[in-house]
Design a protein around this motif. Structure first.
Motif, PDB file in Angstrom:
ATOM      1  N   VAL A  32       0.842  -1.196   0.000  1.00  0.00           N
ATOM      2  CA  VAL A  32       0.000   0.000   0.000  1.00  0.00           C
ATOM      3  C   VAL A  32       0.881   1.251   0.000  1.00  0.00           C
ATOM      4  O   VAL A  32       1.856   1.331   0.736  1.00  0.00           O
ATOM      5  N   THR A  33       0.526   2.215  -0.850  1.00  0.00           N
ATOM      6  CA  THR A  33       1.217   3.503  -0.853  1.00  0.00           C
ATOM      7  C   THR A  33       0.228   4.581  -0.425  1.00  0.00           C
ATOM      8  O   THR A  33      -0.834   4.727  -1.022  1.00  0.00           O
ATOM      9  N   ALA A  34       0.573   5.291   0.631  1.00  0.00           N
ATOM     10  CA  ALA A  34      -0.239   6.418   1.095  1.00  0.00           C
ATOM     11  C   ALA A  34       0.364   7.693   0.521  1.00  0.00           C
ATOM     12  O   ALA A  34       1.582   7.855   0.496  1.00  0.00           O
ATOM     13  N   ARG A  35      -0.503   8.591   0.043  1.00  0.00           N
ATOM     14  CA  ARG A  35      -0.039   9.868  -0.499  1.00  0.00           C
ATOM     15  C   ARG A  35      -0.967  10.979   0.032  1.00  0.00           C
ATOM     16  O   ARG A  35      -1.742  11.564  -0.713  1.00  0.00           O
ATOM     17  N   PRO A  36      -0.841  11.284   1.326  1.00  0.00           N
ATOM     18  CA  PRO A  36      -1.703  12.327   1.882  1.00  0.00           C
ATOM     19  C   PRO A  36      -1.215  13.738   1.574  1.00  0.00           C
ATOM     20  O   PRO A  36      -0.019  13.977   1.416  1.00  0.00           O
ATOM     21  N   SER A  53       2.566  22.464  16.118  1.00  0.00           N
ATOM     22  CA  SER A  53       1.782  22.539  14.893  1.00  0.00           C
ATOM     23  C   SER A  53       0.691  21.480  14.911  1.00  0.00           C
ATOM     24  O   SER A  53       0.760  20.496  15.661  1.00  0.00           O
ATOM     25  N   SER A  54      -0.306  21.712  14.080  1.00  0.00           N
ATOM     26  CA  SER A  54      -1.343  20.716  13.854  1.00  0.00           C
ATOM     27  C   SER A  54      -1.462  20.528  12.350  1.00  0.00           C
ATOM     28  O   SER A  54      -1.118  21.412  11.567  1.00  0.00           O
ATOM     29  N   ALA A  55      -1.925  19.352  11.963  1.00  0.00           N
ATOM     30  CA  ALA A  55      -2.075  19.060  10.538  1.00  0.00           C
ATOM     31  C   ALA A  55      -3.331  18.234  10.331  1.00  0.00           C
ATOM     32  O   ALA A  55      -3.659  17.363  11.135  1.00  0.00           O
ATOM     33  N   ARG A  56      -4.026  18.547   9.244  1.00  0.00           N
ATOM     34  CA  ARG A  56      -5.212  17.782   8.856  1.00  0.00           C
ATOM     35  C   ARG A  56      -5.151  17.580   7.362  1.00  0.00           C
ATOM     36  O   ARG A  56      -4.670  18.432   6.627  1.00  0.00           O
ATOM     37  N   GLY A  57      -5.654  16.440   6.929  1.00  0.00           N
ATOM     38  CA  GLY A  57      -5.675  16.210   5.496  1.00  0.00           C
ATOM     39  C   GLY A  57      -6.260  14.872   5.135  1.00  0.00           C
ATOM     40  O   GLY A  57      -6.743  14.124   5.987  1.00  0.00           O
ATOM     41  N   LYS A  58      -6.189  14.588   3.813  1.00  0.00           N
ATOM     42  CA  LYS A  58      -6.743  13.359   3.273  1.00  0.00           C
ATOM     43  C   LYS A  58      -5.719  12.685   2.384  1.00  0.00           C
ATOM     44  O   LYS A  58      -4.845  13.337   1.813  1.00  0.00           O
ATOM     45  N   ASP A  59      -5.889  11.368   2.247  1.00  0.00           N
ATOM     46  CA  ASP A  59      -5.076  10.630   1.293  1.00  0.00           C
ATOM     47  C   ASP A  59      -5.538  10.997  -0.109  1.00  0.00           C
ATOM     48  O   ASP A  59      -6.626  11.536  -0.304  1.00  0.00           O
ATOM     49  N   THR A  65      -8.542   9.941   6.311  1.00  0.00           N
ATOM     50  CA  THR A  65      -8.233  11.276   6.814  1.00  0.00           C
ATOM     51  C   THR A  65      -7.163  11.173   7.896  1.00  0.00           C
ATOM     52  O   THR A  65      -7.041  10.156   8.577  1.00  0.00           O
ATOM     53  N   PHE A  66      -6.387  12.251   8.025  1.00  0.00           N
ATOM     54  CA  PHE A  66      -5.284  12.317   8.967  1.00  0.00           C
ATOM     55  C   PHE A  66      -5.455  13.548   9.835  1.00  0.00           C
ATOM     56  O   PHE A  66      -5.832  14.610   9.354  1.00  0.00           O
ATOM     57  N   ASP A  67      -5.148  13.402  11.120  1.00  0.00           N
ATOM     58  CA  ASP A  67      -5.187  14.500  12.074  1.00  0.00           C
ATOM     59  C   ASP A  67      -3.950  14.348  12.961  1.00  0.00           C
ATOM     60  O   ASP A  67      -3.791  13.317  13.610  1.00  0.00           O
ATOM     61  N   LEU A  68      -3.068  15.342  12.953  1.00  0.00           N
ATOM     62  CA  LEU A  68      -1.803  15.255  13.686  1.00  0.00           C
ATOM     63  C   LEU A  68      -1.597  16.476  14.564  1.00  0.00           C
ATOM     64  O   LEU A  68      -2.026  17.575  14.217  1.00  0.00           O
ATOM     65  N   LYS A  69      -0.902  16.267  15.668  1.00  0.00           N
ATOM     66  CA  LYS A  69      -0.419  17.353  16.516  1.00  0.00           C
ATOM     67  C   LYS A  69       1.049  17.069  16.773  1.00  0.00           C
ATOM     68  O   LYS A  69       1.424  15.937  17.081  1.00  0.00           O
ATOM     69  N   ASN A  70       1.888  18.100  16.620  1.00  0.00           N
ATOM     70  CA  ASN A  70       3.331  17.938  16.760  1.00  0.00           C
ATOM     71  C   ASN A  70       3.910  18.975  17.705  1.00  0.00           C
ATOM     72  O   ASN A  70       3.493  20.130  17.699  1.00  0.00           O
ATOM     73  N   LEU A  71       4.894  18.546  18.468  1.00  0.00           N
ATOM     74  CA  LEU A  71       5.649  19.424  19.348  1.00  0.00           C
ATOM     75  C   LEU A  71       7.121  19.184  19.053  1.00  0.00           C
ATOM     76  O   LEU A  71       7.602  18.055  19.135  1.00  0.00           O
ATOM     77  N   LEU A  86      10.952  15.536  19.645  1.00  0.00           N
ATOM     78  CA  LEU A  86       9.754  15.559  18.799  1.00  0.00           C
ATOM     79  C   LEU A  86       8.711  14.638  19.397  1.00  0.00           C
ATOM     80  O   LEU A  86       8.990  13.478  19.704  1.00  0.00           O
ATOM     81  N   ARG A  87       7.516  15.171  19.581  1.00  0.00           N
ATOM     82  CA  ARG A  87       6.387  14.378  20.060  1.00  0.00           C
ATOM     83  C   ARG A  87       5.232  14.591  19.094  1.00  0.00           C
ATOM     84  O   ARG A  87       4.936  15.728  18.727  1.00  0.00           O
ATOM     85  N   SER A  88       4.604  13.502  18.681  1.00  0.00           N
ATOM     86  CA  SER A  88       3.497  13.591  17.727  1.00  0.00           C
ATOM     87  C   SER A  88       2.325  12.727  18.169  1.00  0.00           C
ATOM     88  O   SER A  88       2.525  11.641  18.702  1.00  0.00           O
ATOM     89  N   GLU A  89       1.137  13.232  17.918  1.00  0.00           N
ATOM     90  CA  GLU A  89      -0.094  12.454  18.064  1.00  0.00           C
ATOM     91  C   GLU A  89      -0.669  12.319  16.667  1.00  0.00           C
ATOM     92  O   GLU A  89      -0.813  13.318  15.958  1.00  0.00           O
ATOM     93  N   VAL A  90      -1.002  11.099  16.271  1.00  0.00           N
ATOM     94  CA  VAL A  90      -1.515  10.860  14.930  1.00  0.00           C
ATOM     95  C   VAL A  90      -2.812  10.076  15.016  1.00  0.00           C
ATOM     96  O   VAL A  90      -2.886   9.056  15.705  1.00  0.00           O
ATOM     97  N   ASN A  91      -3.816  10.556  14.300  1.00  0.00           N
ATOM     98  CA  ASN A  91      -5.082   9.832  14.171  1.00  0.00           C
ATOM     99  C   ASN A  91      -5.360   9.631  12.692  1.00  0.00           C
ATOM    100  O   ASN A  91      -5.315  10.589  11.920  1.00  0.00           O
ATOM    101  N   ILE A  92      -5.646   8.388  12.322  1.00  0.00           N
ATOM    102  CA  ILE A  92      -5.978   8.053  10.943  1.00  0.00           C
ATOM    103  C   ILE A  92      -7.325   7.369  10.955  1.00  0.00           C
ATOM    104  O   ILE A  92      -7.562   6.446  11.739  1.00  0.00           O
ATOM    105  N   VAL A  93      -8.225   7.825  10.080  1.00  0.00           N
ATOM    106  CA  VAL A  93      -9.561   7.248   9.967  1.00  0.00           C
ATOM    107  C   VAL A  93      -9.786   6.866   8.509  1.00  0.00           C
ATOM    108  O   VAL A  93      -9.386   7.595   7.606  1.00  0.00           O
ATOM    109  N   GLY A  94     -10.400   5.720   8.299  1.00  0.00           N
ATOM    110  CA  GLY A  94     -10.734   5.317   6.938  1.00  0.00           C
ATOM    111  C   GLY A  94     -10.001   4.075   6.476  1.00  0.00           C
ATOM    112  O   GLY A  94      -9.540   3.259   7.276  1.00  0.00           O
ATOM    113  N   LYS A  95      -9.873   3.958   5.170  1.00  0.00           N
ATOM    114  CA  LYS A  95      -9.312   2.761   4.544  1.00  0.00           C
ATOM    115  C   LYS A  95      -7.916   2.423   5.065  1.00  0.00           C
ATOM    116  O   LYS A  95      -7.629   1.268   5.376  1.00  0.00           O
TER     117      LYS A  95
END
Length: 141
Positions: A32-36, A53-59, A65-71, A86-95
Motif C-alpha cells: 500500500v502507498t499512502a499519499r496524503p 503545529s497541527s495538521a489535517r488532510g486526506k489521502d 483522513t489524517f489528524d496530527l499534533k506535533n511538538l 519531537l512528540r506527535s499524536e496521529v489519528n488516521i480514519v478510513g481505509k
C-alpha cells in the motif's frame, strides 16, 4: 519550508501564509502507498527552539483522513551538538486505518526518527539556507 527537506517522503511544500503550509507526502507500507496532502498550521513558536503545529488532510483517494499534533523542541547541548525532541499524536480514519494501525504506527515512528536525524544534521551543519529546486523548497526522500 526549510523543514520540508528533513521530512521523509515529502514530495511538495506550498506556503499558504507565514504559519500555514500544504505538504504532500508519500509513504510505502508493504503493498500500500499512502499519499496524503496535509494542511499544517503552526500555532505556537519561539524560534529557533520551540514549535507546535497541527495538521489535517486526506489521502490522495479521499478514503482516509489524517489528524496530527506535533511538538518540536531544540536544545543546544554544545556548540556543535543539538538535542532534538519531537512528540506527535496521529489519528488516521478510513481505509488506511483499517489496513493496519500497528503498521502505520511503526512506519510513523520510523519517519519521526528519520526526520529528527535529518533536522539534527541540518542544524549541526548550519544548513539554514533552503535547498533550491525550481524556486521551491526541495523535500526529503
Amino acid at each position: 519550508e526549510r523543514m520540508g527537506a528533513c521530512i521523509p517522503g515529502c514530495e511538495a511544500v506550498n506556503t499558504v501564509d507565514q504559519d500555514t503550509f500544504e505538504v504532500t507526502l508519500k509513504a510505502k507500507l508493504g503493498f500500500v502507498t499512502a499519499r496524503p496532502t496535509l494542511r499544517i498550521t503552526v500555532y505556537d513558536k519561539r524560534p529557533p527552539f520551540h514549535l507546535k503545529s497541527s495538521a489535517r488532510g486526506k489521502d490522495s483517494d479521499g478514503a482516509s483522513t489524517f489528524d496530527l499534533k506535533n511538538l518540536l523542541d531544540l536544545k543546544a547541548v554544545s556548540e556543535d551538538e543539538t538535542e532534538v525532541g519531537l512528540r506527535s499524536e496521529v489519528n488516521i480514519v478510513g481505509k488506511l486505518a483499517r489496513f493496519g494501525f500497528h503498521i502505520f504506527r511503526d512506519k510513523f515512528k520510523q519517519q519521526n526518527r528519520e526526520f529528527t536525524s535529518n533536522l539534527k544534521s541540518r542544524l549541526e551543519n548550519n544548513s539554514s539556507a533552503p535547498p533550491e529546486s525550481e524556486g521551491k523548497p526541495r523535500c526529503g526522500k
